[in-house]
Design a protein around this motif. Sequence first.
Motif, PDB file in Angstrom:
ATOM      1  N   ARG A  57      -6.232   0.752  -4.594  1.00  9.77           N
ATOM      2  CA  ARG A  57      -4.826   1.109  -4.403  1.00  9.77           C
ATOM      3  C   ARG A  57      -4.047  -0.080  -4.941  1.00  9.77           C
ATOM      4  O   ARG A  57      -4.246  -1.222  -4.488  1.00  9.77           O
ATOM      5  N   ALA A  58      -3.180   0.149  -5.924  1.00 10.53           N
ATOM      6  CA  ALA A  58      -2.553  -0.976  -6.616  1.00 10.53           C
ATOM      7  C   ALA A  58      -1.139  -0.627  -7.053  1.00 10.53           C
ATOM      8  O   ALA A  58      -0.767   0.540  -7.182  1.00 10.53           O
ATOM      9  N   VAL A  59      -0.341  -1.677  -7.268  1.00 10.89           N
ATOM     10  CA  VAL A  59       1.006  -1.518  -7.816  1.00 10.89           C
ATOM     11  C   VAL A  59       1.078  -2.283  -9.132  1.00 10.89           C
ATOM     12  O   VAL A  59       0.428  -3.333  -9.279  1.00 10.89           O
ATOM     13  N   PRO A  60       1.836  -1.791 -10.107  1.00 11.55           N
ATOM     14  CA  PRO A  60       2.033  -2.571 -11.327  1.00 11.55           C
ATOM     15  C   PRO A  60       2.661  -3.912 -10.964  1.00 11.55           C
ATOM     16  O   PRO A  60       3.660  -3.962 -10.245  1.00 11.55           O
ATOM     17  N   ILE A  61       2.075  -4.999 -11.432  1.00  7.95           N
ATOM     18  CA  ILE A  61       2.587  -6.309 -11.048  1.00  7.95           C
ATOM     19  C   ILE A  61       4.038  -6.486 -11.486  1.00  7.95           C
ATOM     20  O   ILE A  61       4.817  -7.211 -10.859  1.00  7.95           O
ATOM     21  N   SER A  62       4.434  -5.788 -12.549  1.00  6.76           N
ATOM     22  CA  SER A  62       5.796  -5.929 -13.073  1.00  6.76           C
ATOM     23  C   SER A  62       6.859  -5.531 -12.059  1.00  6.76           C
ATOM     24  O   SER A  62       7.970  -6.070 -12.077  1.00  6.76           O
ATOM     25  N   VAL A  63       6.553  -4.592 -11.144  1.00 11.79           N
ATOM     26  CA  VAL A  63       7.574  -4.150 -10.197  1.00 11.79           C
ATOM     27  C   VAL A  63       7.871  -5.219  -9.151  1.00 11.79           C
ATOM     28  O   VAL A  63       8.896  -5.139  -8.460  1.00 11.79           O
ATOM     29  N   PRO A  98      -7.087 -10.365   0.204  1.00 13.65           N
ATOM     30  CA  PRO A  98      -6.335  -9.123   0.351  1.00 13.65           C
ATOM     31  C   PRO A  98      -5.568  -8.678  -0.898  1.00 13.65           C
ATOM     32  O   PRO A  98      -5.167  -7.526  -1.000  1.00 13.65           O
ATOM     33  N   PHE A  99      -5.378  -9.586  -1.865  1.00 13.29           N
ATOM     34  CA  PHE A  99      -4.649  -9.253  -3.086  1.00 13.29           C
ATOM     35  C   PHE A  99      -5.439  -9.752  -4.292  1.00 13.29           C
ATOM     36  O   PHE A  99      -5.919 -10.890  -4.298  1.00 13.29           O
ATOM     37  N   TYR A 100      -5.538  -8.923  -5.309  1.00 12.58           N
ATOM     38  CA  TYR A 100      -6.397  -9.197  -6.462  1.00 12.58           C
ATOM     39  C   TYR A 100      -5.681  -8.708  -7.712  1.00 12.58           C
ATOM     40  O   TYR A 100      -5.294  -7.539  -7.795  1.00 12.58           O
ATOM     41  N   LEU A 101      -5.484  -9.586  -8.682  1.00 10.95           N
ATOM     42  CA  LEU A 101      -4.844  -9.221  -9.949  1.00 10.95           C
ATOM     43  C   LEU A 101      -5.892  -8.630 -10.881  1.00 10.95           C
ATOM     44  O   LEU A 101      -6.825  -9.335 -11.296  1.00 10.95           O
ATOM     45  N   VAL A 102      -5.775  -7.350 -11.171  1.00 13.80           N
ATOM     46  CA  VAL A 102      -6.740  -6.655 -12.018  1.00 13.80           C
ATOM     47  C   VAL A 102      -6.033  -6.108 -13.251  1.00 13.80           C
ATOM     48  O   VAL A 102      -4.804  -6.003 -13.297  1.00 13.80           O
ATOM     49  N   TRP A 103      -6.827  -5.733 -14.269  1.00 13.17           N
ATOM     50  CA  TRP A 103      -6.279  -5.300 -15.547  1.00 13.17           C
ATOM     51  C   TRP A 103      -6.904  -3.993 -15.994  1.00 13.17           C
ATOM     52  O   TRP A 103      -8.129  -3.847 -15.945  1.00 13.17           O
ATOM     53  N   LEU A 159       0.828  -1.208   0.000  1.00 13.36           N
ATOM     54  CA  LEU A 159       0.000   0.000   0.000  1.00 13.36           C
ATOM     55  C   LEU A 159       0.863   1.259   0.000  1.00 13.36           C
ATOM     56  O   LEU A 159       0.449   2.305  -0.523  1.00 13.36           O
ATOM     57  N   ASN A 160       2.064   1.141   0.577  1.00 16.32           N
ATOM     58  CA  ASN A 160       2.962   2.299   0.658  1.00 16.32           C
ATOM     59  C   ASN A 160       4.132   2.205  -0.326  1.00 16.32           C
ATOM     60  O   ASN A 160       5.096   2.973  -0.219  1.00 16.32           O
ATOM     61  N   HIS A 161       4.051   1.298  -1.280  1.00 16.67           N
ATOM     62  CA  HIS A 161       5.113   1.140  -2.274  1.00 16.67           C
ATOM     63  C   HIS A 161       5.259   2.432  -3.080  1.00 16.67           C
ATOM     64  O   HIS A 161       4.266   3.106  -3.378  1.00 16.67           O
ATOM     65  N   PRO A 162       6.500   2.802  -3.451  1.00 17.30           N
ATOM     66  CA  PRO A 162       6.694   4.038  -4.226  1.00 17.30           C
ATOM     67  C   PRO A 162       5.901   4.085  -5.535  1.00 17.30           C
ATOM     68  O   PRO A 162       5.584   5.177  -6.027  1.00 17.30           O
ATOM     69  N   GLN A 163       5.605   2.928  -6.111  1.00 20.66           N
ATOM     70  CA  GLN A 163       4.864   2.920  -7.361  1.00 20.66           C
ATOM     71  C   GLN A 163       3.382   2.589  -7.182  1.00 20.66           C
ATOM     72  O   GLN A 163       2.677   2.350  -8.161  1.00 20.66           O
ATOM     73  N   ALA A 164       2.910   2.569  -5.949  1.00 19.20           N
ATOM     74  CA  ALA A 164       1.483   2.342  -5.706  1.00 19.20           C
ATOM     75  C   ALA A 164       0.678   3.518  -6.250  1.00 19.20           C
ATOM     76  O   ALA A 164       1.092   4.681  -6.146  1.00 19.20           O
ATOM     77  N   ARG A 165      -0.463   3.227  -6.848  1.00 15.56           N
ATOM     78  CA  ARG A 165      -1.320   4.240  -7.450  1.00 15.56           C
ATOM     79  C   ARG A 165      -2.775   3.968  -7.087  1.00 15.56           C
ATOM     80  O   ARG A 165      -3.154   2.817  -6.837  1.00 15.56           O
ATOM     81  N   ASP A 166      -3.588   5.007  -7.115  1.00 13.06           N
ATOM     82  CA  ASP A 166      -5.035   4.849  -7.020  1.00 13.06           C
ATOM     83  C   ASP A 166      -5.557   4.711  -8.445  1.00 13.06           C
ATOM     84  O   ASP A 166      -5.356   5.616  -9.273  1.00 13.06           O
ATOM     85  N   ILE A 167      -6.181   3.571  -8.755  1.00 12.26           N
ATOM     86  CA  ILE A 167      -6.620   3.308 -10.121  1.00 12.26           C
ATOM     87  C   ILE A 167      -8.109   3.002 -10.154  1.00 12.26           C
ATOM     88  O   ILE A 167      -8.700   2.575  -9.164  1.00 12.26           O
ATOM     89  N   GLU A 168      -8.696   3.219 -11.316  1.00  7.28           N
ATOM     90  CA  GLU A 168     -10.081   2.832 -11.562  1.00  7.28           C
ATOM     91  C   GLU A 168     -10.111   1.693 -12.563  1.00  7.28           C
ATOM     92  O   GLU A 168      -9.421   1.740 -13.587  1.00  7.28           O
ATOM     93  N   ALA A 224      -1.300  -5.192 -16.157  1.00  7.48           N
ATOM     94  CA  ALA A 224      -1.647  -5.938 -14.947  1.00  7.48           C
ATOM     95  C   ALA A 224      -1.251  -5.159 -13.703  1.00  7.48           C
ATOM     96  O   ALA A 224      -0.140  -4.618 -13.616  1.00  7.48           O
ATOM     97  N   TRP A 225      -2.183  -5.127 -12.734  1.00  8.57           N
ATOM     98  CA  TRP A 225      -1.960  -4.458 -11.455  1.00  8.57           C
ATOM     99  C   TRP A 225      -2.295  -5.415 -10.318  1.00  8.57           C
ATOM    100  O   TRP A 225      -3.217  -6.225 -10.436  1.00  8.57           O
TER     101      TRP A 225
END
Length: 267
Positions: free
Chosen positions: A60-66, A125-130, A37-46, A102-103
């Motif tokens: 609140r999500a991070v790019p899965i690639s990171v 608690p974790f969900y892979l979304v696109w 949740l506090n990762h530098p690349q975390a973003r609020d996405i729709e 992927a996020w």
Amino acid sequence: MKALLASLLLLACSVQSAELQVIQGDARRTWSSAELLNHPQARDIEIPDDAAYKRSMYYRAVPISVLLDRIAPGDHLQAVALDGFAAELPAATLLATQGARAWLAVEDERQPWPALAKGKPSAGPFYLVWSNPAASQIGPEQWPYQVATIRQLAPVTQRFPALLPAADANADVQAGFAVYQKNCMACHRLNGAGDAEFGPDLNLPHNPTEYFTGDFLRQYIRDPQSLRRWPQGRMPGFSETVLPSAELERLIAYLRHMAQRKGSTNL
């Protein structure tokens, strides 16, 4: 006062209690929900058309690639959920920065997501979304929720030779095998082969092409509850948008072919 402090301490611990395992070769990393949740690349996405919630959702999500710094585009990954759902995912799709992206959505227990249905938990608690999933033909089985582990594995064809059609199988059967991997393998095994622990085996003891006559198998795949009304049934329907008619026919061709190869190891 002491009781209040103890309660706040317990709450703080619970917020950080969810953990995700990321296994890449010999390397293993555990991420807590608080870290993500506090990762530098975390973003609020729709996500406008969320596959699990069937509506627009905000995360609140991070790019899965990171989280996959040791993974190359040619590698293969699997996301395993708490209930045994196991989504097979090509790394190239997860690492892409153009088209579908992927996020990993991360649930904050202080602001929990809604339940998936009455009496059920959330997708956390974790969900892979696109984002923009249509750009890469991302299907609903590639949206695993309640994810516990993401791990690098050999491709399906190497891990499970019992799934392979005969070498001389026609093009429809071979294409149907690809459809099976994308849409069925996350929940089902076949010939005992696979990692899923969610649904029944599709060849043992009997293949559905052996007991569904006429168009009933097609109807069942499109809308399971229209054929077997069962409140606890968890199989989703595969619409024409998700599984076009041509792909459905190829899937059935693969299943019919594998009915003649029960328990085959193809070695």
